[in-house]
Design a protein around this motif. Structure first.
Motif, PDB file in Angstrom:
ATOM      1  N   VAL A  30       4.986 -38.470  -8.645  1.00 52.28           N
ATOM      2  CA  VAL A  30       6.084 -39.186  -7.984  1.00 52.28           C
ATOM      3  C   VAL A  30       6.236 -40.582  -8.582  1.00 52.28           C
ATOM      4  CG1 VAL A  30       6.909 -40.174  -5.814  1.00 52.28           C
ATOM      5  CG2 VAL A  30       5.862 -37.895  -5.837  1.00 52.28           C
ATOM      6  N   LEU A  31       7.463 -40.876  -9.010  1.00 47.46           N
ATOM      7  CA  LEU A  31       7.793 -42.191  -9.560  1.00 47.46           C
ATOM      8  C   LEU A  31       8.686 -42.944  -8.588  1.00 47.46           C
ATOM      9  CD1 LEU A  31       8.745 -41.142 -13.224  1.00 47.46           C
ATOM     10  CD2 LEU A  31       6.502 -41.856 -12.366  1.00 47.46           C
ATOM     11  N   THR A  32       8.453 -44.246  -8.446  1.00 47.97           N
ATOM     12  CA  THR A  32       9.305 -45.082  -7.592  1.00 47.97           C
ATOM     13  C   THR A  32       9.863 -46.284  -8.346  1.00 47.97           C
ATOM     14  OG1 THR A  32       7.349 -46.297  -6.803  1.00 47.97           O
ATOM     15  CG2 THR A  32       8.102 -44.420  -5.473  1.00 47.97           C
ATOM     16  N   ASP A  33       9.371 -46.517  -9.557  1.00 46.69           N
ATOM     17  CA  ASP A  33       9.884 -47.603 -10.385  1.00 46.69           C
ATOM     18  C   ASP A  33      11.190 -47.170 -11.038  1.00 46.69           C
ATOM     19  OD1 ASP A  33       9.344 -50.243 -11.973  1.00 46.69           O
ATOM     20  OD2 ASP A  33       9.847 -48.731 -13.483  1.00 46.69           O
ATOM     21  N   LEU A  34      12.248 -47.960 -10.883  1.00 46.10           N
ATOM     22  CA  LEU A  34      13.572 -47.563 -11.346  1.00 46.10           C
ATOM     23  C   LEU A  34      13.615 -47.352 -12.855  1.00 46.10           C
ATOM     24  CD1 LEU A  34      16.236 -46.955  -9.955  1.00 46.10           C
ATOM     25  CD2 LEU A  34      16.963 -49.290 -10.420  1.00 46.10           C
ATOM     26  N   GLN A  35      12.922 -48.185 -13.601  1.00 43.94           N
ATOM     27  CA  GLN A  35      12.873 -48.024 -15.061  1.00 43.94           C
ATOM     28  C   GLN A  35      12.242 -46.682 -15.443  1.00 43.94           C
ATOM     29  OE1 GLN A  35      13.671 -50.180 -18.202  1.00 43.94           O
ATOM     30  NE2 GLN A  35      13.639 -47.972 -18.464  1.00 43.94           N
ATOM     31  N   GLU A  36      11.135 -46.352 -14.803  1.00 40.30           N
ATOM     32  CA  GLU A  36      10.449 -45.088 -15.095  1.00 40.30           C
ATOM     33  C   GLU A  36      11.301 -43.895 -14.678  1.00 40.30           C
ATOM     34  OE1 GLU A  36       6.701 -45.295 -13.146  1.00 40.30           O
ATOM     35  OE2 GLU A  36       5.822 -46.678 -14.602  1.00 40.30           O
ATOM     36  N   ILE A  37      11.994 -44.023 -13.545  1.00 37.88           N
ATOM     37  CA  ILE A  37      12.865 -42.944 -13.080  1.00 37.88           C
ATOM     38  C   ILE A  37      14.008 -42.736 -14.060  1.00 37.88           C
ATOM     39  CG2 ILE A  37      14.525 -42.291 -11.276  1.00 37.88           C
ATOM     40  CD1 ILE A  37      12.667 -43.655  -9.249  1.00 37.88           C
ATOM     41  N   TYR A  38      14.596 -43.815 -14.529  1.00 37.66           N
ATOM     42  CA  TYR A  38      15.702 -43.719 -15.486  1.00 37.66           C
ATOM     43  C   TYR A  38      15.250 -43.023 -16.762  1.00 37.66           C
ATOM     44  CZ  TYR A  38      19.483 -45.248 -18.601  1.00 37.66           C
ATOM     45  OH  TYR A  38      20.536 -45.277 -19.499  1.00 37.66           O
ATOM     46  N   ARG A  39      14.079 -43.414 -17.256  1.00 36.00           N
ATOM     47  CA  ARG A  39      13.573 -42.823 -18.495  1.00 36.00           C
ATOM     48  C   ARG A  39      13.281 -41.324 -18.304  1.00 36.00           C
ATOM     49  NH1 ARG A  39       9.460 -46.101 -19.213  1.00 36.00           N
ATOM     50  NH2 ARG A  39      10.736 -47.680 -20.233  1.00 36.00           N
ATOM     51  N   ALA A  40      12.706 -40.959 -17.168  1.00 36.32           N
ATOM     52  CA  ALA A  40      12.409 -39.548 -16.899  1.00 36.32           C
ATOM     53  C   ALA A  40      13.689 -38.728 -16.782  1.00 36.32           C
ATOM     54  CB  ALA A  40      11.592 -39.428 -15.609  1.00 36.32           C
ATOM     55  N   SER A  41      14.742 -39.328 -16.215  1.00 33.26           N
ATOM     56  CA  SER A  41      16.012 -38.610 -16.072  1.00 33.26           C
ATOM     57  C   SER A  41      16.639 -38.323 -17.429  1.00 33.26           C
ATOM     58  CB  SER A  41      16.986 -39.415 -15.200  1.00 33.26           C
ATOM     59  OG  SER A  41      17.557 -40.521 -15.904  1.00 33.26           O
ATOM     60  N   ILE A  42      16.472 -39.221 -18.368  1.00 35.96           N
ATOM     61  CA  ILE A  42      17.004 -39.026 -19.726  1.00 35.96           C
ATOM     62  C   ILE A  42      16.216 -37.958 -20.477  1.00 35.96           C
ATOM     63  CG2 ILE A  42      17.326 -40.133 -21.978  1.00 35.96           C
ATOM     64  CD1 ILE A  42      17.865 -42.756 -20.492  1.00 35.96           C
ATOM     65  N   ASN A  43      14.895 -37.963 -20.272  1.00 35.91           N
ATOM     66  CA  ASN A  43      14.019 -37.088 -21.038  1.00 35.91           C
ATOM     67  C   ASN A  43      13.836 -35.700 -20.422  1.00 35.91           C
ATOM     68  OD1 ASN A  43      13.576 -39.124 -22.933  1.00 35.91           O
ATOM     69  ND2 ASN A  43      11.870 -39.988 -21.771  1.00 35.91           N
ATOM     70  N   GLY A  44      14.529 -35.416 -19.321  1.00 41.60           N
ATOM     71  CA  GLY A  44      14.452 -34.085 -18.718  1.00 41.60           C
ATOM     72  C   GLY A  44      13.215 -33.844 -17.879  1.00 41.60           C
ATOM     73  N   ASN A  45      12.500 -34.908 -17.526  1.00 41.87           N
ATOM     74  CA  ASN A  45      11.283 -34.765 -16.728  1.00 41.87           C
ATOM     75  C   ASN A  45      11.556 -35.094 -15.258  1.00 41.87           C
ATOM     76  OD1 ASN A  45       8.620 -34.404 -15.963  1.00 41.87           O
ATOM     77  ND2 ASN A  45       7.990 -36.471 -16.597  1.00 41.87           N
ATOM     78  N   ALA A  46      12.610 -34.521 -14.699  1.00 41.11           N
ATOM     79  CA  ALA A  46      12.998 -34.825 -13.324  1.00 41.11           C
ATOM     80  C   ALA A  46      13.285 -33.536 -12.571  1.00 41.11           C
ATOM     81  CB  ALA A  46      14.240 -35.728 -13.307  1.00 41.11           C
TER      82      ALA A  46
END
Length: 358
Positions: free
Chosen positions: A271-287
């Protein structure tokens, strides 16, 4: 065009100047008369922002479309809020039955589609399948309002195998086989509609009929659920109110289950709560699953392909990047799930949290 189709079209558009206007409106007269004034004011504010940020040649097509927008909105059809999407090539207007925390103007290379994502997340647009052993109807519905009845090669449909004679109906095996064959035909029509529209179905029927339909269904996931039919109240507007009550109940349960699923991932380190990490995961398909509090907004500036810088709310402007729309669409387009909620269980983690795939 369905909401799902419109959402996909707007999300995929890129333009140097894409303007999104979102503001609260009124359903009834005389209050709706205020909406014309609000529209003019928000259009003028948007025009000033465009003029300040872009040269006249680039800005003029947008300014012209914004001027025309004022006459394109009929306030008599307004709901709780209105969303307008304007670029040099197109203008789209979407009305919503949900009010906004605040009015907003967003200008960037892509539209701010968060309001449409929220509407799609709530199954704001769906079908009602009215199912019996001898006839079937389908209605296209927005929230608790019937838009029209579906009439195509599949619907409405009368069962050609229906056995009206009491003697023949006493042969339980024959009846059961005929009902299954009939419901299988209905399901194929439902699947075709879902493929074309992306919309789900709420079934209004006897419990036993819904059970058989689920047994023969090719894709059970396109059925939202079931509501028991009351043959004393089968007018389209009555069916729509009944269906929307059930859809809202189902959605509340699904949101609660999604939050439980996300919370179970905390101990697994997923579980990620940091917005930067969430944004990066959304781009890389890890969501796998994103849950966002309904009212959460965050202005950012893009400083790289996968990097963002948070902007304090008091310093935000219409030119700031719409990060919630971007994250939500990245995840949705990669077959992840996105949930917007007002349920307080999420507050333990903050306003936004992501369950990663790995």
């Amino acid at each position: 065009m369905t909401l799902q189709q419109q959402l996909h079209e707007l999300a995929e558009q890129r333009s140097e100047i894409s303007v999104t206007l979102s503001f609260n409106t009124h359903r009834t007269h005389p209050d709706s008369a205020q909406d014309s004034i609000m529209l003019k004011n928000i259009v003028n504010e948007a025009k000033q922002s465009v003029i300040l940020q872009f040269d006249k040649k680039k800005a003029q097509p947008i300014l012209d479309r914004l001027d025309r927008l004022i006459n394109q909105v009929d306030v008599r059809h307004n709901l709780e809020s209105l969303h307008a999407f304007v670029n040099a090539e197109s203008t789209a207007i979407v009305r919503s039955p949900w009010s906004l925390d605040k009015n907003s103007i967003t200008i960037g290379e892509r539209f701010a589609i968060a309001p449409l994502l929220k509407m799609a997340n709530r199954n704001y647009e769906y079908y009602i399948l009215v199912l019996s052993k001898n006839t079937t109807q389908v209605f296209r519905v927005i929230a608790d309002k019937v838009i029209d009845e579906v009439k195509n090669e599949h619907f409405p449909f009368e069962n050609p195998l229906f056995i009206p004679e009491a003697v023949r109906r006493s042969d339980a095996r024959t009846v059961d086989n005929h009902v299954r064959e009939y419901f299988n035909h209905v399901d194929k029509g439902v699947v075709e509609l879902n493929k074309a529209s992306g919309m789900s179905f709420l079934v209004v029927s006897l419990e036993e009929n819904y059970t058989v339909l689920q047994q023969v269904a090719d894709r059970k996931g396109i059925y939202l659920g079931h509501s028991a039919i009351d043959y004393n109240h089968v007018a389209p507007h009555e069916l729509a109110k009944q269906a929307w009550d059930k859809v809202s109940q189902i959605q509340h349960q699904e949101r609660a289950q999604a939050i439980e699923q996300l919370m179970s991932g905390v101990s697994q380190g997923r579980v990620l709560t940091d917005l930067q990490e969430i944004y990066r995961a959304s781009i890389n398909g890890n969501a796998e699953l994103l849950i966002v509090h309904e009212d959460f907004q965050q202005a950012v500036t893009k400083i790289g392909e996968q990097e963002i810088k948070l902007i304090d709310k008091k310093d935000s402007s219409p030119m700031d990047y719409d990060i919630i729309s971007a994250i939500a669409w990245n995840i949705r387009s990669k077959n992840g799930r996105v949930i917007f909620t007002q349920q307080d269980q999420l507050k333990d983690l903050g306003n936004i949290a992501l369950l990663t795939r790995y």
